[in-house]
Design an enzyme around this catalytic site. Sequence first.
Site, PDB file in Angstrom:
ATOM      1  N   GLY A 113       0.741  -1.091   0.185  1.00 32.18           N
ATOM      2  CA  GLY A 113       0.171  -0.233  -0.020  1.00 32.18           C
ATOM      3  C   GLY A 113       0.682   1.528  -0.082  1.00 32.18           C
ATOM      4  N   HIS A 149       8.026   3.331  -7.897  1.00 39.08           N
ATOM      5  CA  HIS A 149       7.924   1.711  -7.806  1.00 39.08           C
ATOM      6  C   HIS A 149       6.084   1.381  -8.068  1.00 39.08           C
ATOM      7  CE1 HIS A 149       8.476  -2.600  -6.472  1.00 39.08           C
ATOM      8  NE2 HIS A 149       9.609  -2.459  -7.879  1.00 39.08           N
ATOM      9  N   ASP A 150       5.751   1.946  -6.821  1.00 36.54           N
ATOM     10  CA  ASP A 150       4.214   2.014  -7.110  1.00 36.54           C
ATOM     11  C   ASP A 150       4.032   2.500  -7.910  1.00 36.54           C
ATOM     12  OD1 ASP A 150       5.125   0.646  -4.706  1.00 36.54           O
ATOM     13  OD2 ASP A 150       3.754   2.350  -3.678  1.00 36.54           O
ATOM     14  N   ASP A 204      11.327  -2.388 -11.264  1.00 37.58           N
ATOM     15  CA  ASP A 204      12.219  -3.230 -10.600  1.00 37.58           C
ATOM     16  C   ASP A 204      13.843  -2.578  -9.710  1.00 37.58           C
ATOM     17  OD1 ASP A 204      10.155  -4.158  -9.300  1.00 37.58           O
ATOM     18  OD2 ASP A 204      10.904  -6.444  -9.714  1.00 37.58           O
TER      19      ASP A 204
END
Length: 122
Positions: A31, A47-48, A89
């Site tokens: 989250g 990244h999210d 990533d």
Amino acid sequence: NLLQFNKMIKIMTKKNAVPFYTSYGCYCGWGGRGKPKDATDRCCFEHDCCYEKLTDCSPKTDIYSYSWKSGVIICGEGTPCEKQICECDRVAAVCFGTNLRTYKKRYMFYPDFLCTDPSEKC
């Protein structure tokens, strides 16, 4: 997948993702909400956002190919999903490495309820 991401983080930072990046700030870990607390937390925010763009992929479980040499991570061949997940990533792991000097222990295991600022959009 998450194990490969952990390995990339280790390559770039010499630290294990657990515990250093699993619940850091407002965005590292599951989250995320509020504003990123610092540059490392912003790596997690980005990244999210990267994962959010991969609507037909399974970034936490899909296995991709990559290699590294002298601290440089290179994403390999594979499906479009695998390549995109690897790139998300790779960019985050490089970001963690770049911001290692400003990593703050006070943001490790940071409680979500302190992330009260309005959330940023990707």
